[in-house]
Write a protein that holds these residues in place. Structure first.
Motif, short mmCIF file in Angstrom:
data_model
loop_
_atom_site.label_atom_id
_atom_site.label_comp_id
_atom_site.label_asym_id
_atom_site.label_seq_id
_atom_site.Cartn_x
_atom_site.Cartn_y
_atom_site.Cartn_z
N UNK B 466 0.83 -1.20 0.00
CA UNK B 466 0.00 0.00 0.00
C UNK B 466 0.87 1.25 0.00
N UNK B 467 0.35 2.34 -0.54
CA UNK B 467 1.13 3.58 -0.52
C UNK B 467 1.53 3.94 0.91
N UNK B 468 2.74 4.36 1.08
CA UNK B 468 3.21 4.69 2.42
C UNK B 468 2.81 6.10 2.83
N UNK B 469 2.43 6.91 1.86
CA UNK B 469 2.10 8.29 2.19
C UNK B 469 0.83 8.70 1.45
N UNK B 470 0.13 9.60 2.07
CA UNK B 470 -0.98 10.28 1.42
C UNK B 470 -0.75 11.77 1.57
N UNK B 471 -1.29 12.53 0.66
CA UNK B 471 -1.05 13.97 0.71
C UNK B 471 -2.27 14.71 0.20
N UNK B 472 -2.29 16.00 0.49
CA UNK B 472 -3.36 16.86 0.00
C UNK B 472 -3.01 17.31 -1.42
N UNK B 473 -4.01 17.41 -2.27
CA UNK B 473 -3.75 17.83 -3.65
C UNK B 473 -3.33 19.29 -3.73
N UNK B 474 -3.51 20.03 -2.66
CA UNK B 474 -3.06 21.41 -2.60
C UNK B 474 -1.84 21.47 -1.69
N UNK B 475 -0.77 22.06 -2.19
CA UNK B 475 0.45 22.15 -1.40
C UNK B 475 0.21 22.92 -0.11
N UNK B 476 0.84 22.44 0.94
CA UNK B 476 0.89 23.21 2.17
C UNK B 476 -0.28 23.01 3.09
N UNK B 477 -1.26 22.22 2.70
CA UNK B 477 -2.41 21.97 3.57
C UNK B 477 -2.26 20.58 4.17
N UNK B 478 -2.39 20.52 5.47
CA UNK B 478 -2.27 19.21 6.13
C UNK B 478 -3.43 18.32 5.71
N UNK B 479 -3.19 17.04 5.78
CA UNK B 479 -4.25 16.11 5.40
C UNK B 479 -5.50 16.28 6.26
N UNK B 492 0.44 9.00 -2.48
CA UNK B 492 1.71 9.16 -3.19
C UNK B 492 2.16 7.74 -3.55
N UNK B 493 2.16 7.39 -4.81
CA UNK B 493 2.46 6.00 -5.18
C UNK B 493 3.91 5.64 -4.86
N UNK B 494 4.12 4.35 -4.74
CA UNK B 494 5.46 3.86 -4.42
C UNK B 494 6.37 3.91 -5.63
N UNK B 495 7.60 4.32 -5.38
CA UNK B 495 8.65 4.29 -6.41
C UNK B 495 9.34 2.93 -6.30
N UNK B 496 9.25 2.15 -7.37
CA UNK B 496 9.78 0.78 -7.32
C UNK B 496 11.17 0.66 -7.92
N UNK B 497 11.58 1.62 -8.72
CA UNK B 497 12.94 1.58 -9.26
C UNK B 497 13.38 3.00 -9.54
N UNK B 498 14.66 3.23 -9.38
CA UNK B 498 15.26 4.54 -9.61
C UNK B 498 16.68 4.29 -10.11
N UNK B 499 16.86 4.41 -11.42
CA UNK B 499 18.15 4.05 -12.03
C UNK B 499 18.82 5.30 -12.56
N UNK B 500 20.03 5.55 -12.11
CA UNK B 500 20.78 6.72 -12.58
C UNK B 500 21.45 6.40 -13.91
N UNK B 501 21.23 7.25 -14.90
CA UNK B 501 21.87 7.12 -16.20
C UNK B 501 22.81 8.33 -16.39
#
Lengths: 188, 530
Positions: B466-479, B492-501
């Motif tokens: 499950x997503x580890x975080x949730x957030x408000x669609x407007x910046x700066x407002x608490x959930x 906030x969906x999970x990042x499953x891979x991050x490859x530096x090129x």
């Protein structure tokens, strides 16, 4: 043509090997054929429709792209944010200060942002300085207290200490930007 | 040929096609994978498996001598090759399995322009496409060419034998350059730039843009005959002209033409240079065109001439087949995302803080439409559209979304438009822009960043965690205050891979042959395997 590129299901997998070339040629052939205005017989229409239906079923989306379920309450955490966080003001609006500085000319300049929830009339307030209110979104949002509404969208100005009413008549949040000019501490 | 016979032949071709339709899933044969420009690859394999995609690793890297940055994206058709053009003006065919060069074109020299101002104008800037002419597999791409016309590097299309790089045809000049004086309104400074050719029926369509607005040019879509590359004079789409031809009218076509339901869809750039508005005014619009004549079936121009602060509509539109009907989706440079129906009726706009915005913006409505960086096409997947846009901060902090992806529920009401959002890691807060076009396969999103990372994101519906975080669609407002304020709390969906090129990724990751192919601004082409 996008319907021809449906996802693969297990029963189709066997058909997929080494047929790219034929598929490609056929896709182009169908495209060229069907892009022309041709009269199709009833047989052809029905036949094509049935096959397209089969195609759609065979290529049905294997994932559910309907809206996600609501997040569990325990998952609510503090929002990530680049700018300063909003705080709940005594009026009930959400407010944050983006910028504040002393002009050196006897007054301070402060830029605030405020959000008024949908269909909310907030308690009247007055600010220490003169204020220019810029309505970013929403309707009927800033008016002298007692007035029914201001023109919106609008840039409105209010004298120091004048009561200010924030009424959001719309179904969406109203965003305001306030430019507050107040006497600096040194000049008081 | 008898019409009924042709119709039956067409139906029979469909039969065969249906039987093997899924085989097309193996390839990435056009910019955004298909003519509808969806950016979608429907393959169920390791790349869409959350438990396996994390193993993604580089298998080979192709870095041709002399190459500069790639702005084009790789094309991976059926024949085991990868095709891509470089900013140095050389077009390459590479073995998709090994990364070994098969051939390059031209054999000597390069296809470059003498009018250079940004990466769109150096050499080959857009992606190629593939087809057959007779029995010959042909790859078609756009490039400047100093061997024709004025010799300044006027734009044309090339069709090469995909097997060996031999010329099949070269079109006449399609984008004219008649001088090199920056800002001149009497010289022509056209280019093909980022517009990838679209093959539909017996035609090849491509958009004509300009060189860095020096000055804006005469936006057009041109069609050439697929058989021989000659210009099809019966097709015509262009912006209108100004009274007295005071200056070029603009409405440049930066993006690629999309096809859906037998019609063409195109977006256009800005027009306001201080002179009178062209008539008809085709700039800053999404348009549906007749594929035969180029006639305008409908036009959506949200930003009127008076508010034109250079918010080019340059993102290629996507034609999406959804549960609520066909939608044409695209984000304008000012940060607003639009969904249009086949009929030309607007389905929705995001963000939609004011209901009147659906009908277009008006002077004094408080909206600002400038040269922000929302220029990438999104990816359409079922009822989801993944795009880089301004989101709920468009009105207050428009650049905030330039390193952010929004997944939008395209068939949902405005109140639940946002499916998820993510500030993509290893992307600059304010890039130019910070993200390349996202691509998607069964809910797995692949996107490159300006810091040279390939990021893989799992839609929450497919993520096994499950997503580890949730957030408000407007910046700066608490959930806690979010929903009551009229916004959404979203995952906030999970990042499953991050490859530096090795360099910025401005093109799309191509998903084909169960691998990912991606090019960088350092002049490298990579193949990654899960």
């Amino acid at each position: 043509m996008a319907s021809f590129a449906g996802p693969r299901r297990g029963r189709w997998a066997v058909l997929c090997a080494n047929t790219d070339l034929i598929s490609f040629q056929l896709r182009r052939a169908v495209e060229r054929c069907c892009s022309r205005r041709i009269a199709m017989s009833g047989f052809s229409r029905a036949f094509s429709a049935a096959l397209v239906l089969v195609s759609i079923v065979g290529c049905a989306k294997s994932r559910d792209t309907s809206p996600l379920a609501s997040p569990p309450a325990k998952a609510y955490v503090a929002a990530t944010s680049v700018g300063p966080a909003y705080a709940v003001a005594p009026t009930g609006a959400l407010s944050r200060t983006l910028y504040k500085a002393d002009s050196g000319l006897g007054y301070t300049v402060e830029i605030r942002e405020a959000i008024v929830p949908p269909r909310r009339a907030l308690a009247a307030t007055s600010l220490q300085g003169g204020v220019v209110v810029e309505s970013l979104t929403g309707s009927g949002i800033a008016a002298p207290a007692g007035a029914r509404s201001a023109q919106s969208p609008a840039v409105s100005s209010f004298a120091a200490g004048a009561p200010l009413a924030l009424n959001n008549a719309s179904a969406r949040p109203a965003e305001l930007r306030l430019f507050v000019f107040a006497p600096s501490a040194a000049s008081k | 040929m008898n019409r009924v016979f042709r119709a039956r032949a067409c139906a029979l071709a469909i039969v065969a096609l249906v039987a093997i339709a899924t085989s097309a899933c193996e390839t990435w044969g056009d910019f955004r994978n298909d003519q509808s420009r969806t950016g979608n690859q429907n393959v169920s394999d390791a790349l869409s498996d959350p438990s396996r995609v994390g193993r993604l690793h580089v298998v080979w890297k192709f870095h041709p001598a002399g190459a500069i940055g790639f702005t084009a994206s790789p094309m991976v058709p059926f024949n085991g090759n990868v095709y891509i053009g470089n900013g140095d003006g050389v077009f390459y065919a590479v073995d998709a399995s090994t990364g070994a060069e098969k051939w390059h074109y031209p054999a000597r020299g390069a296809l470059t322009s003498r009018f250079t101002c940004n990466p769109s104008s150096y050499g080959i800037a857009s992606s190629a496409t593939m087809t057959f002419i007779g029995l010959t597999p042909v790859v078609i791409f756009a490039a400047p060419d100093q061997s024709i016309g004025t010799g300044l590097g006027e734009g044309r299309l090339f069709a090469l034998n995909a097997n060996n790089g031999n010329e099949v045809w070269k079109s006449p000049v399609l984008a004219h350059i008649t001088g090199l004086t920056f800002g001149s309104v009497t010289e022509k400074h056209e280019q093909i730039g980022y517009s990838s050719p679209l093959i539909y029926g017996s035609e090849v369509y491509v958009g004509i843009g300009n060189h860095c607005d020096n000055p804006i040019q005469w936006g057009r879509v041109v069609a050439v005959n697929l058989a021989d590359g000659s210009i099809d004079g019966s097709f015509s789409f262009a912006d209108g002209l100004r009274p007295g031809n005071a200056s070029p009218p603009g409405g440049d076509v930066w993006g690629s033409v999309a096809e859906g339901g037998g019609a063409l869809y195109v977006t256009t750039g800005n027009q306001n240079d201080g002179n009178a508005e062209p008539s008809p005014s085709r700039g800053l619009s999404m348009l549906r065109l007749d594929a035969t004549s180029g006639a305008v079936a409908w036009q959506k121009q949200p930003v009127p001439y008076a508010l034109d602060g250079d918010p080019d509509w340059s993102a290629t539109p996507s034609y999406a087949q959804t549960s609520c009907g066909n939608l044409i989706l695209s984000t304008e440079k000012d940060g607003w995302t639009w969904a249009m129906r086949d009929s030309g009726a607007p389905a929705w706009v995001f963000p939609s803080d004011n209901p009147s915005w659906i009908n277009g913006f008006t002077p004094k409505d408080g909206t600002v439409h400038g040269d922000s960086r929302y220029i990438r096409p999104g990816a359409a997947w079922g009822d989801v559209y993944v795009t880089m846009d301004g989101g709920e901060d468009t009105m207050s902090n428009v650049s905030q979304g330039e390193h952010r992806l929004h997944a939008l529920n395209v068939c949902a009401p405005d109140s639940s438009r946002v499916r998820w959002m993510l500030d993509v890691p290893d992307a600059s807060a304010f890039g130019d822009p910070s993200l390349g076009p996202p691509t998607i396969t069964n809910g797995m999103v692949f996107v490159g960043t300006d810091q040279g990372h390939l990021i893989v994101i799992a839609d929450p519906s497919i993520s096994k965690v499950p997503p580890s975080r949730y957030r408000c669609t407007k910046d700066g407002i608490s959930n806690a205050n979010c929903a009551a304020s009229g916004f959404q709390v979203v995952p906030e969906p999970n990042v499953l891979a991050n490859i530096a090129l090795d360099g910025a990724i401005v093109g799309e990751p191509a998903i084909a042959r169960h691998n990912v192919y991606v090019a960088t601004g350092a002049g490298s082409l990579y193949m990654l395997d899960p």
